[in-house]
Design a protein around this motif. Structure first.
Motif, mmCIF file in Angstrom:
data_model
loop_
_atom_site.group_PDB
_atom_site.id
_atom_site.type_symbol
_atom_site.label_atom_id
_atom_site.label_comp_id
_atom_site.label_asym_id
_atom_site.label_seq_id
_atom_site.Cartn_x
_atom_site.Cartn_y
_atom_site.Cartn_z
ATOM 1 N N PRO A 122 18.942 37.929 55.917
ATOM 2 C CA PRO A 122 20.061 38.831 55.631
ATOM 3 C C PRO A 122 21.119 38.104 54.807
ATOM 4 O O PRO A 122 21.371 36.921 54.989
ATOM 5 N N ALA A 123 21.708 38.860 53.876
ATOM 6 C CA ALA A 123 22.722 38.269 53.005
ATOM 7 C C ALA A 123 23.918 37.854 53.851
ATOM 8 O O ALA A 123 24.318 38.575 54.768
ATOM 9 N N PRO A 124 24.449 36.692 53.571
ATOM 10 C CA PRO A 124 25.605 36.261 54.359
ATOM 11 C C PRO A 124 26.782 37.196 54.123
ATOM 12 O O PRO A 124 26.989 37.686 53.010
ATOM 13 N N ALA A 125 27.521 37.450 55.155
ATOM 14 C CA ALA A 125 28.676 38.335 55.050
ATOM 15 C C ALA A 125 29.743 37.675 54.169
ATOM 16 O O ALA A 125 29.912 36.458 54.188
ATOM 17 N N GLU A 126 30.416 38.524 53.401
ATOM 18 C CA GLU A 126 31.475 38.022 52.529
ATOM 19 C C GLU A 126 32.611 37.500 53.399
ATOM 20 O O GLU A 126 33.062 38.189 54.315
ATOM 21 N N PRO A 127 33.048 36.277 53.173
ATOM 22 C CA PRO A 127 34.123 35.748 54.007
ATOM 23 C C PRO A 127 35.421 36.531 53.773
ATOM 24 O O PRO A 127 35.710 36.964 52.661
ATOM 25 N N VAL A 128 36.153 36.740 54.828
ATOM 26 C CA VAL A 128 37.429 37.442 54.737
ATOM 27 C C VAL A 128 38.453 36.474 54.164
ATOM 28 O O VAL A 128 38.656 35.384 54.702
ATOM 29 N N PRO A 129 39.102 36.871 53.040
ATOM 30 C CA PRO A 129 40.071 35.950 52.436
ATOM 31 C C PRO A 129 41.322 35.809 53.309
ATOM 32 O O PRO A 129 41.736 36.759 53.976
ATOM 33 N N SER A 130 41.891 34.642 53.262
ATOM 34 C CA SER A 130 43.106 34.389 54.039
ATOM 35 C C SER A 130 44.301 35.064 53.372
ATOM 36 O O SER A 130 44.240 35.475 52.212
ATOM 37 N N ASP A 131 45.388 35.154 54.114
ATOM 38 C CA ASP A 131 46.609 35.767 53.574
ATOM 39 C C ASP A 131 47.116 34.994 52.363
ATOM 40 O O ASP A 131 47.561 35.589 51.373
ATOM 41 N N GLU A 132 47.041 33.665 52.429
ATOM 42 C CA GLU A 132 47.501 32.855 51.312
ATOM 43 C C GLU A 132 46.693 33.139 50.049
ATOM 44 O O GLU A 132 47.230 33.230 48.942
ATOM 45 N N LEU A 133 45.384 33.313 50.228
ATOM 46 C CA LEU A 133 44.513 33.586 49.088
ATOM 47 C C LEU A 133 44.849 34.950 48.490
ATOM 48 O O LEU A 133 44.878 35.104 47.256
ATOM 49 N N LEU A 134 45.109 35.934 49.321
ATOM 50 C CA LEU A 134 45.484 37.254 48.818
ATOM 51 C C LEU A 134 46.783 37.195 48.016
ATOM 52 O O LEU A 134 46.899 37.804 46.943
ATOM 53 N N VAL A 135 47.764 36.458 48.510
ATOM 54 C CA VAL A 135 49.041 36.313 47.797
ATOM 55 C C VAL A 135 48.819 35.611 46.472
ATOM 56 O O VAL A 135 49.370 36.021 45.426
ATOM 57 N N LEU A 136 48.008 34.567 46.456
ATOM 58 C CA LEU A 136 47.728 33.844 45.209
ATOM 59 C C LEU A 136 47.018 34.749 44.201
ATOM 60 O O LEU A 136 47.309 34.685 42.990
ATOM 61 N N ARG A 137 46.116 35.588 44.654
ATOM 62 C CA ARG A 137 45.435 36.524 43.752
ATOM 63 C C ARG A 137 46.439 37.522 43.152
ATOM 64 O O ARG A 137 46.363 37.858 41.964
ATOM 65 N N GLU A 138 47.350 38.020 43.970
ATOM 66 C CA GLU A 138 48.373 38.951 43.464
ATOM 67 C C GLU A 138 49.239 38.277 42.403
ATOM 68 O O GLU A 138 49.537 38.868 41.352
ATOM 69 N N ILE A 139 49.613 37.045 42.671
ATOM 70 C CA ILE A 139 50.424 36.304 41.698
ATOM 71 C C ILE A 139 49.638 36.131 40.401
ATOM 72 O O ILE A 139 50.174 36.332 39.303
ATOM 73 N N ARG A 140 48.387 35.775 40.502
ATOM 74 C CA ARG A 140 47.548 35.601 39.310
ATOM 75 C C ARG A 140 47.475 36.894 38.516
ATOM 76 O O ARG A 140 47.621 36.898 37.289
ATOM 77 N N ASP A 141 47.235 38.010 39.213
ATOM 78 C CA ASP A 141 47.129 39.294 38.530
ATOM 79 C C ASP A 141 48.443 39.672 37.843
ATOM 80 O O ASP A 141 48.439 40.188 36.720
ATOM 81 N N LEU A 142 49.579 39.412 38.507
ATOM 82 C CA LEU A 142 50.884 39.705 37.909
ATOM 83 C C LEU A 142 51.109 38.845 36.668
ATOM 84 O O LEU A 142 51.634 39.326 35.640
ATOM 85 N N LEU A 143 50.733 37.566 36.740
ATOM 86 C CA LEU A 143 50.904 36.688 35.577
ATOM 87 C C LEU A 143 50.008 37.135 34.432
ATOM 88 O O LEU A 143 50.412 37.056 33.261
ATOM 89 N N ASP A 144 48.798 37.580 34.754
ATOM 90 C CA ASP A 144 47.893 38.087 33.699
ATOM 91 C C ASP A 144 48.488 39.313 33.026
ATOM 92 O O ASP A 144 48.431 39.463 31.796
#
Length: 149
Positions: A122-144
């Motif tokens: 079975p395919a490994p379950a996608e790991p749940v991203p941490s809160d810090e990772l979610l915030v960093l992704r939002e910052i990246r998207d805003l900068l883009d």
């Protein structure tokens, strides 16, 4: 040698024996022998009670034990001399039947093992991203978005 030395040797022997028996491979070997004995009974029954009568039904007779080459005929109380090659042939036939049945059983077992091994994991379950990772992704998207303007 006194009684104390004999007691220590006996205790040492018992201890060594206990250690030998408690090893995993000895227990596994014992289980294998017991299961092998049961398996032998099953295979012998299959050959004797099912396959051999079926072969006898097809070719007529499968008992070769009465075949012999008489060298000297029996005379009075003197027994004859004969080479009973039929017993040898019978044992060869029995061996071939048993070997073929065991071959088929092993082939079937190996097929089941291969199917089990071939099943995809079975395919490994996608790991749940941490809160810090979610915030960093939002910052990246805003900068883009800012850099595109």
């Amino acid at each position: 040698m006194d009684v104390k030395d004999t007691a220590n040797k006996a205790k040492g022997l018992v201890g060594e024996f206990r250690e030998f028996i408690s090893r995993g491979n000895v227990v596994d070997m014992a289980v294998g022998i017991i299961v092998g004995s049961a398996f032998t009974a099953i295979v012998n029954s299959l050959v004797k009670d099912i396959i051999t009568p079926f072969i006898a039904w097809i070719i007529g007779d499968t008992d070769f034990t009465s075949m012999a080459l008489t060298l000297v005929e029996a005379q009075g109380e003197n027994p004859g001399i004969a080479i009973a090659y039929g017993n040898f042939i019978q044992q060869i036939v029995n061996f071939l039947i048993i070997a073929f049945v065991v071959f088929l059983m092993v082939k079937i077992i190996n097929r089941f093992r291969r199917k089990k091994e071939a099943e995809p994991a079975p395919a490994p379950a996608e790991p749940v991203p941490s809160d810090e990772l979610l915030v960093l992704r939002e910052i990246r998207d805003l900068l883009d978005k800012k850099s595109e303007k």
